[in-house]
Write an enzyme that holds these catalytic residues in place. Structure first.
Site, PDB file in Angstrom:
ATOM      1  N   HIS A 257       0.805  -1.165  -0.030  1.00 59.20           N
ATOM      2  CA  HIS A 257       0.002  -0.090   0.047  1.00 59.20           C
ATOM      3  C   HIS A 257       0.856   1.124   0.148  1.00 59.20           C
ATOM      4  O   HIS A 257       1.866   1.357   0.576  1.00 59.20           O
ATOM      5  CB  HIS A 257      -0.881  -0.056   1.189  1.00 59.20           C
ATOM      6  CG  HIS A 257      -2.175   0.778   1.148  1.00 59.20           C
ATOM      7  ND1 HIS A 257      -2.130   2.223   1.408  1.00 59.20           N
ATOM      8  CD2 HIS A 257      -3.340   0.481   0.512  1.00 59.20           C
ATOM      9  CE1 HIS A 257      -3.344   2.823   1.005  1.00 59.20           C
ATOM     10  NE2 HIS A 257      -4.240   1.818   0.708  1.00 59.20           N
ATOM     11  N   ASP A 308      -7.655  -5.465  -0.466  1.00 58.34           N
ATOM     12  CA  ASP A 308      -8.086  -6.499  -1.828  1.00 58.34           C
ATOM     13  C   ASP A 308      -7.693  -7.953  -1.379  1.00 58.34           C
ATOM     14  O   ASP A 308      -8.245  -8.875  -2.159  1.00 58.34           O
ATOM     15  CB  ASP A 308      -7.538  -5.920  -2.957  1.00 58.34           C
ATOM     16  CG  ASP A 308      -8.018  -4.643  -3.456  1.00 58.34           C
ATOM     17  OD1 ASP A 308      -7.409  -3.659  -3.513  1.00 58.34           O
ATOM     18  OD2 ASP A 308      -9.372  -4.557  -3.511  1.00 58.34           O
TER      19      ASP A 308
END
Ligand code: SDX
Length: 371
Positions: A257, A308
């Site tokens: 991220h 995700d």
């Protein structure tokens, strides 16, 4: 002027909608853990749009407004039959359908606060119908009309399958919608703000955001995670598959991220849901494989899973087609995009950064016969 690649670390705007500080995510100051454990998606939509949690009558009114606006103009649904529906990606179909939807809204260009709030309601309500109708039409099935008495999550699952969803599925899907609703200035939200900062309309802003979310580095990752799990096939193949990917310096979808360092706080909720739902379906392997992948990637690269990674096995366990995973991300994130669009309109300034020029300088024109 020196460019910052990917605008990493650049603070581009002020916002009171959501914050990510020291790996803690809050929506209007409420910790995502608190909201995931206690709030419904409709409460979160109200929170994002009004900067406070709703009272009972306000929540009931929002639910009624969403239910009253779920129907979609027939030409928008008919359009699905104008192109090779089984060959287009659902995110491309969604991007087109939302853009088309704007052509049937007589207030699309009305920039008053009331009209813009109404558009937020219409888009949030209709996106569920568009995604589920697309899914059914491409299977040769008729769309299913929502039930007035159902909540948003229940209606999405009902319109998708035509069957009344089980409580455990409604609860899981509602929580997934809460977890995906907003996320500070992510790529698709930033896209929406840049678009409407020119004073373009909300349909344009949401269409632009869907285009950004579609990419595998952003919202498209959840579908790629499921593709990877299917490719691996079984638990005993996990180690060799992942180690080969890492040795080839390939990205493992669902990990990493731009902002989080210690870990994405949303992942633990989805991990718990994946463990529960895969067990309920008797398909624990998807969860077990995911856990093994997480152990290897965090062990070898110290890169934790993001939102995700486990959402893939959660949605698979809810019997949702894999290429609908990213459209479902958009169904939830429309609430956040709309909140940011309303906030941008309320205190707008055109968003126009600079570029560090690296091309040639002072070139003289040369007639074509001398080139
Ligand atoms: C979402 O921004 C948001 O808030 C987005 C989101 C939201 O709610 O809106 O959280 C939703 O988009 C989550 C992210 C989904 N995308 C993926 O899962 C795709 C895989 N992840 C990566 O592509 C990557 O982690 C990004 C795109 C998410 C972040 O990329 P960055 O910040 O540009 O990091 P980077 O590419 O510069 O990588 C830094 C290092 C590199 O190593 P080196 O080349 O320097 O040695 O970390 C490595 C990368 O190779 N790395 C990975 C990796 N992610 C980063 N290595 C293996 N697998 C990965 N997934």
């Amino acid at each position: 002027m020196t460019a910052t690649k990917g605008l990493e670390g650049i603070v581009a705007t002020q916002s009171a909608i959501s914050s990510i500080i020291d790996d803690t995510l809050t929506y209007v100051g409420y910790d995502i853990d608190d909201l995931a454990d206690n709030a419904s998606f409709e409460e979160v939509v109200y929170l994002l749009w009004h900067q406070r949690l709703p009272k009972a009558d306000e929540l009931a009114e929002l639910k009624q407004q969403l239910a009253d606006n779920m129907s979609v103009p027939q030409p928008v649904l008919d359009h699905f039959k104008n192109y090779p529906i089984s060959e287009v990606h659902p995110m491309a179909a969604l991007r087109t359908a939302i853009s088309l939807l704007g052509l049937y809204d007589e207030n699309a260009e009305d920039m008053s606060d009331e009209a813009n709030y109404e558009k937020a309601i219409k888009l949030q309500a209709k996106v569920a119908t568009i995604v589920t109708a697309f899914s059914r039409i491409r299977k040769g099935l008729e769309p299913v009309a929502p039930k007035k008495e159902f909540g948003y999550a229940a209606n999405f699952l009902y319109m998708l399958t035509g069957e009344v969803p089980e409580e455990v599925a409604i609860e899981a899907f509602d929580k997934a919608l809460v977890l995906h609703a907003d996320h500070e200035l992510n790529a698709s939200t930033f896209t929406a703000r840049v678009c409407v900062a020119t004073l373009s309309d909300m349909y344009s802003g949401i269409t632009a955001a869907i285009g950004a979310l579609k990419g595998p580095l952003h919202g498209g990752a959840n579908e790629q995670v499921m593709k990877m799990l299917m490719e691996i096939g079984d638990e005993e193949n996990v180690e060799s598959y992942i180690k080969e990917k890492l040795a080839n310096r390939e990205r493992i979808m669902g990990f990493g991220h731009r902002v989080y360092r210690k870990g994405d706080p949303r992942a633990k909720h989805l991990r718990k849901m994946s463990k529960k739902l895969t067990a309920l379906r008797g398909e624990e392997k998807w969860y077990n494989m995911s856990e093994k992948i997480e152990a290897i990637v965090t062990g070898e690269k110290n890169i934790p899973p993001n939102v995700d990674f486990y959402s893939a096995s959660v949605y698979h366990s809810l019997d949702i087609d894999h290429d609908l995973f990213t459209p479902i991300f958009a169904v939830s994130r429309i609430s956040g995009w709309a909140a940011h669009i309303l906030e941008q309109y309320a205190n707008n300034r055109l968003i126009r950064p600079r570029a560090e020029y690296t091309g040639p300088n002072m070139q003289k024109y040369v007639p074509i016969n001398e080139r």
